[in-house]
Design a protein around this motif. Structure first.
Motif, PDB file in Angstrom:
ATOM      1  N   VAL A  59       0.821  -1.205   0.000  1.00  0.00           N
ATOM      2  CA  VAL A  59       0.000   0.000   0.000  1.00  0.00           C
ATOM      3  C   VAL A  59       0.858   1.258   0.000  1.00  0.00           C
ATOM      4  CG1 VAL A  59      -1.735   1.307   1.285  1.00  0.00           C
ATOM      5  CG2 VAL A  59      -1.902  -1.192   1.155  1.00  0.00           C
ATOM      6  N   GLY A  60       1.870   1.283   0.847  1.00  0.00           N
ATOM      7  CA  GLY A  60       2.707   2.475   0.929  1.00  0.00           C
ATOM      8  C   GLY A  60       3.631   2.412   2.121  1.00  0.00           C
ATOM      9  N   ALA A  61       4.347   3.517   2.341  1.00  0.00           N
ATOM     10  CA  ALA A  61       5.268   3.632   3.464  1.00  0.00           C
ATOM     11  C   ALA A  61       5.193   5.043   4.020  1.00  0.00           C
ATOM     12  CB  ALA A  61       6.699   3.300   3.042  1.00  0.00           C
ATOM     13  N   VAL A  62       5.379   5.150   5.317  1.00  0.00           N
ATOM     14  CA  VAL A  62       5.387   6.448   5.988  1.00  0.00           C
ATOM     15  C   VAL A  62       6.706   6.590   6.725  1.00  0.00           C
ATOM     16  CG1 VAL A  62       4.297   7.886   7.756  1.00  0.00           C
ATOM     17  CG2 VAL A  62       2.878   6.471   6.244  1.00  0.00           C
ATOM     18  N   ARG A  63       7.393   7.700   6.463  1.00  0.00           N
ATOM     19  CA  ARG A  63       8.659   7.993   7.137  1.00  0.00           C
ATOM     20  C   ARG A  63       8.576   9.226   8.018  1.00  0.00           C
ATOM     21  NH1 ARG A  63      10.063   5.875   2.283  1.00  0.00           N
ATOM     22  NH2 ARG A  63      11.842   4.442   2.200  1.00  0.00           N
ATOM     23  N   ASN A  64       7.823  10.224   7.559  1.00  0.00           N
ATOM     24  CA  ASN A  64       7.800  11.500   8.265  1.00  0.00           C
ATOM     25  C   ASN A  64       6.493  12.229   8.003  1.00  0.00           C
ATOM     26  OD1 ASN A  64       8.066  12.714   5.650  1.00  0.00           O
ATOM     27  ND2 ASN A  64      10.275  12.390   5.770  1.00  0.00           N
ATOM     28  N   ALA A  65       6.401  13.434   8.562  1.00  0.00           N
ATOM     29  CA  ALA A  65       5.162  14.204   8.458  1.00  0.00           C
ATOM     30  C   ALA A  65       4.772  14.498   7.026  1.00  0.00           C
ATOM     31  CB  ALA A  65       5.309  15.509   9.239  1.00  0.00           C
ATOM     32  N   ALA A  66       5.754  14.729   6.161  1.00  0.00           N
ATOM     33  CA  ALA A  66       5.463  15.080   4.774  1.00  0.00           C
ATOM     34  C   ALA A  66       4.680  13.998   4.046  1.00  0.00           C
ATOM     35  CB  ALA A  66       6.765  15.365   4.024  1.00  0.00           C
ATOM     36  N   MET A  92      10.710   9.545  11.764  1.00  0.00           N
ATOM     37  CA  MET A  92      10.848   8.520  12.788  1.00  0.00           C
ATOM     38  C   MET A  92      12.320   8.112  12.914  1.00  0.00           C
ATOM     39  SD  MET A  92       7.458   6.162  12.160  1.00  0.00           S
ATOM     40  CE  MET A  92       7.459   6.225  10.373  1.00  0.00           C
ATOM     41  N   LEU A  93      12.745   7.889  14.150  1.00  0.00           N
ATOM     42  CA  LEU A  93      14.121   7.469  14.407  1.00  0.00           C
ATOM     43  C   LEU A  93      14.209   5.972  14.662  1.00  0.00           C
ATOM     44  CD1 LEU A  93      15.315  10.384  16.722  1.00  0.00           C
ATOM     45  CD2 LEU A  93      15.515  10.177  14.231  1.00  0.00           C
ATOM     46  N   ALA A  94      13.318   5.445  15.483  1.00  0.00           N
ATOM     47  CA  ALA A  94      13.319   4.007  15.791  1.00  0.00           C
ATOM     48  C   ALA A  94      11.889   3.564  16.053  1.00  0.00           C
ATOM     49  CB  ALA A  94      14.213   3.698  16.989  1.00  0.00           C
ATOM     50  N   PRO A  95      11.076   3.408  15.001  1.00  0.00           N
ATOM     51  CA  PRO A  95       9.680   3.000  15.193  1.00  0.00           C
ATOM     52  C   PRO A  95       9.582   1.595  15.778  1.00  0.00           C
ATOM     53  CG  PRO A  95      10.279   2.888  12.877  1.00  0.00           C
ATOM     54  CD  PRO A  95      11.422   3.558  13.582  1.00  0.00           C
TER      55      PRO A  95
END
Length: 370
Positions: A59-66, A92-95
């Motif tokens: 589906v997708g990936a999330v790394r940051n607010a953007a 995220m640093l260490a999810p």
């Protein structure tokens, strides 16, 4: 500190203020023009999804607010930068632990940043929350939600559970006997039985699962150290089924154990190894709507999917940064739509998959032994 003083030549504070404002606007226009002159490129380090089984789609990936706020005009971005409001780069640093609330917001515990990220993709919003400074997080790990939307976050070093309301306001702690004392030796994985209003806390050092009411009263302690069925060797994570039974990752026995609602062991599966169906460093665990059990193997960079009886159905993931690949994955969550969220720790992202509604889930026939 620079202080503006009234000048005798008649310019005065107002004149100086106008000059400063004019200079700021001129600078902003220059920077904006420079930004607009740069070629616009989309940031993307993804490669196409690889080796996903037919049962899943990426589906997708999330790394940051953007990733949830979306695109903004360059002028709006510049203004927020100037006044210090831009949070699009908060990454995220260490999810680790993940939960999805009734509004579809993804809550991700960040162990290194010592906070919880809140990604609201539908409304294009992002924020964070954390424990109060007087009783701060030290090593937050797991997260769970009750039927009223209250948020529970475990902290393995503080050995307590922090409780927040749905608006992320801190309410109380569970397990604390004082600032540095707790009923838990090391609280790690947590899960909530919403129907029976029970909180399950894995106490890794005590080798037990503690069952409590949602206000923190101990109901039962399950397990002890050992190799036999019903015993643990540094358990870590837990998942609860709608029928009240629960699965525990028994990490150094390299297995998953299934218990009924009364704490009696039903079965177990897994053993040490690198073959499919075996474990090296089992981490997160979650259940889908069909009762399948998903177990993250952090060292092997994959997620293995089992029947409730412990027969392997399929697996997904390989080592790497591409879509569908992992580097030391940790937590996992599955929402009511069978979207699978995996905390891809060293890639600093959460990857999202979807179990296809028409997926054929035949067993492979292999099963790990105790």
């Amino acid at each position: 500190m620079v202080e503006f003083r009234a000048r005798k030549n008649g310019v005065g504070r107002k004149g100086v203020g106008k000059k400063v404002l004019g200079f700021s606007l001129t600078l902003a226009v220059i920077v904006l023009c420079f930004e607009l002159a740069q070629p616009h490129t989309e940031a993307s380090d993804h490669e196409p999804a690889r080796n996903l089984p037919s049962q899943l789609e990426w589906v997708g990936a999330v790394r940051n607010a953007a990733d949830v706020i979306g695109k903004e005009s360059r002028f709006k971005w510049l203004v927020k930068k100037i006044v210090g409001l831009d949070d699009r780069e908060r990454a995220m640093l260490a999810p680790y632990g993940i939960a999805v609330d009734s509004k579809g917001r993804m809550l991700v515990v960040d162990t290194r940043a010592r906070l919880v990220h809140v990604f609201d993709a539908e409304r294009h919003k992002y924020r964070t929350f954390h424990a109060p400074e007087r009783d701060a997080f030290a090593s937050p790990i797991a997260i769970a939600l009750d039927a009223n939307g209250l948020i529970y976050v475990s902290d393995s070093i503080r050995s307590r559970i922090f409780v927040f309301n749905p608006e992320f306001k801190f309410l109380r702690t569970i397990g604390a006997l004082g600032k540095n004392e707790s009923i838990f030796k090391r609280s790690t994985g947590i899960a909530i039985d919403r129907q029976r209003q029970r909180l399950y806390v894995v106490d890794t050092v005590a080798m037990k699962v503690i069952v409590l009411t949602l206000d923190g009263q101990v109901i039962q302690r399950v397990g002890e150290r050992g190799l036999e069925a019903g015993q643990f060797n540094f358990p870590t994570q837990i998942a609860v089924s709608p029928d009240g039974s629960f699965w525990v990752v028994d990490s150094l026995n390299f297995r998953v154990q299934h218990f009924d609602g009364n704490g009696k062991v039903i079965n177990g599966f897994g053993r040490l190894g690198d073959a499919i169906g075996e474990f090296d460093k089992a981490k997160g665990i979650a259940l889908d709507s069909r009762g399948n059990v998903y177990v993250v193997d952090g060292f092997r960079d994959r997620v293995q999917v089992y029947t409730p009886e412990g027969h392997i159905r399929f697996f997904f993931g390989h080592t790497g940064p591409a879509e569908g690949q992992f580097f030391l994955p940790t937590g996992i969550a599955i929402d009511e739509h069978d979207r699978v969220y995996v905390a891809d720790s060293y890639n600093r992202r959460v990857q999202i998959f979807h179990l296809r509604p028409d997926a054929q889930l035949a067993e492979t026939g292999s099963r790990g032994g105790n």
